[in-house]
Design a protein around this motif. Structure first.
Motif, mmCIF file in Angstrom:
data_model
loop_
_atom_site.group_PDB
_atom_site.id
_atom_site.type_symbol
_atom_site.label_atom_id
_atom_site.label_comp_id
_atom_site.label_asym_id
_atom_site.label_seq_id
_atom_site.Cartn_x
_atom_site.Cartn_y
_atom_site.Cartn_z
ATOM 1 N N ALA A 82 -6.465 33.641 28.818
ATOM 2 C CA ALA A 82 -7.615 33.108 29.554
ATOM 3 C C ALA A 82 -7.694 31.591 29.426
ATOM 4 O O ALA A 82 -7.908 30.889 30.425
ATOM 5 C CB ALA A 82 -8.895 33.749 29.048
ATOM 6 N N VAL A 83 -7.510 31.071 28.224
ATOM 7 C CA VAL A 83 -7.573 29.615 28.026
ATOM 8 C C VAL A 83 -6.415 28.940 28.751
ATOM 9 O O VAL A 83 -6.588 27.872 29.350
ATOM 10 C CB VAL A 83 -7.576 29.275 26.520
ATOM 11 C CG1 VAL A 83 -7.392 27.785 26.288
ATOM 12 C CG2 VAL A 83 -8.864 29.750 25.875
ATOM 13 N N HIS A 84 -5.240 29.565 28.723
ATOM 14 C CA HIS A 84 -4.080 28.995 29.418
ATOM 15 C C HIS A 84 -4.333 28.916 30.927
ATOM 16 O O HIS A 84 -3.928 27.945 31.573
ATOM 17 C CB HIS A 84 -2.843 29.837 29.133
ATOM 18 C CG HIS A 84 -1.595 29.299 29.739
ATOM 19 N ND1 HIS A 84 -1.000 28.135 29.303
ATOM 20 C CD2 HIS A 84 -0.828 29.752 30.769
ATOM 21 C CE1 HIS A 84 0.078 27.904 30.033
ATOM 22 N NE2 HIS A 84 0.197 28.868 30.926
ATOM 23 N N VAL A 107 -3.629 21.794 34.774
ATOM 24 C CA VAL A 107 -2.285 21.245 34.603
ATOM 25 C C VAL A 107 -2.396 19.735 34.748
ATOM 26 O O VAL A 107 -2.938 19.224 35.723
ATOM 27 C CB VAL A 107 -1.332 21.815 35.678
ATOM 28 C CG1 VAL A 107 0.041 21.196 35.545
ATOM 29 C CG2 VAL A 107 -1.264 23.320 35.560
ATOM 30 N N SER A 108 -1.918 19.019 33.746
ATOM 31 C CA SER A 108 -2.005 17.562 33.784
ATOM 32 C C SER A 108 -0.712 16.980 33.242
ATOM 33 O O SER A 108 0.001 17.623 32.477
ATOM 34 C CB SER A 108 -3.198 17.076 32.961
ATOM 35 O OG SER A 108 -2.975 17.331 31.600
ATOM 36 N N PRO A 109 -0.409 15.752 33.622
ATOM 37 C CA PRO A 109 0.804 15.120 33.101
ATOM 38 C C PRO A 109 0.718 14.840 31.599
ATOM 39 O O PRO A 109 1.739 14.674 30.943
ATOM 40 C CB PRO A 109 0.929 13.830 33.886
ATOM 41 C CG PRO A 109 -0.289 13.679 34.691
ATOM 42 C CD PRO A 109 -1.061 14.939 34.629
ATOM 43 N N ALA A 139 3.871 22.035 29.531
ATOM 44 C CA ALA A 139 3.616 23.474 29.571
ATOM 45 C C ALA A 139 3.674 24.087 28.175
ATOM 46 O O ALA A 139 2.860 24.948 27.827
ATOM 47 C CB ALA A 139 4.618 24.154 30.486
ATOM 48 N N SER A 140 4.613 23.632 27.347
ATOM 49 C CA SER A 140 4.724 24.199 26.005
ATOM 50 C C SER A 140 3.555 23.784 25.118
ATOM 51 O O SER A 140 3.037 24.591 24.355
ATOM 52 C CB SER A 140 6.042 23.791 25.366
ATOM 53 O OG SER A 140 6.132 22.390 25.273
ATOM 54 N N VAL A 142 -1.632 25.057 22.453
ATOM 55 C CA VAL A 142 -3.072 24.846 22.315
ATOM 56 C C VAL A 142 -3.822 26.134 22.640
ATOM 57 O O VAL A 142 -4.771 26.506 21.937
ATOM 58 C CB VAL A 142 -3.547 23.687 23.219
ATOM 59 C CG1 VAL A 142 -5.048 23.651 23.340
ATOM 60 C CG2 VAL A 142 -3.017 22.369 22.700
ATOM 61 N N SER A 143 -3.389 26.852 23.660
ATOM 62 C CA SER A 143 -4.024 28.119 24.026
ATOM 63 C C SER A 143 -3.895 29.150 22.913
ATOM 64 O O SER A 143 -4.853 29.855 22.598
ATOM 65 C CB SER A 143 -3.410 28.678 25.310
ATOM 66 O OG SER A 143 -3.562 27.788 26.365
ATOM 67 N N ILE A 144 -2.738 29.237 22.297
ATOM 68 C CA ILE A 144 -2.529 30.199 21.211
ATOM 69 C C ILE A 144 -3.375 29.821 19.995
ATOM 70 O O ILE A 144 -3.974 30.696 19.352
ATOM 71 C CB ILE A 144 -1.037 30.287 20.854
ATOM 72 C CG1 ILE A 144 -0.276 30.957 21.992
ATOM 73 C CG2 ILE A 144 -0.825 31.041 19.554
ATOM 74 C CD1 ILE A 144 1.217 30.910 21.848
#
Length: 67
Positions: A29-31, A36-38, A42-43, A48-50
């Protein structure tokens, strides 16, 4: 939190599975919510989501209701 009585193997398995499921769902959900920002790759966004999922999951299992 994860230390049930030694004779309660089913309880330990269900608590562990519930914690993993909660972390996975909160992380997903957080992901999906994070834009999406520069600045975030993605990793790093997934990391951060985990981490957020782990913290929310730990808090939800650590809270004890007082009766």
């Amino acid at each position: 939190m994860f230390f049930p009585a030694p004779h309660d193997a089913k309880d330990a398995i269900s608590k562990f599975a519930g914690f993993i499921g909660m972390v996975a769902s909160v992380s997903l959900a957080v992901h999906l919510i994070l834009p999406v920002s520069p600045a975030l790759s993605a990793s790093s966004q997934m990391l951060v989501s985990i981490i957020i999922g782990l913290m929310v999951g730990w808090l939800s299992f650590a809270v004890q209701l007082k009766k």
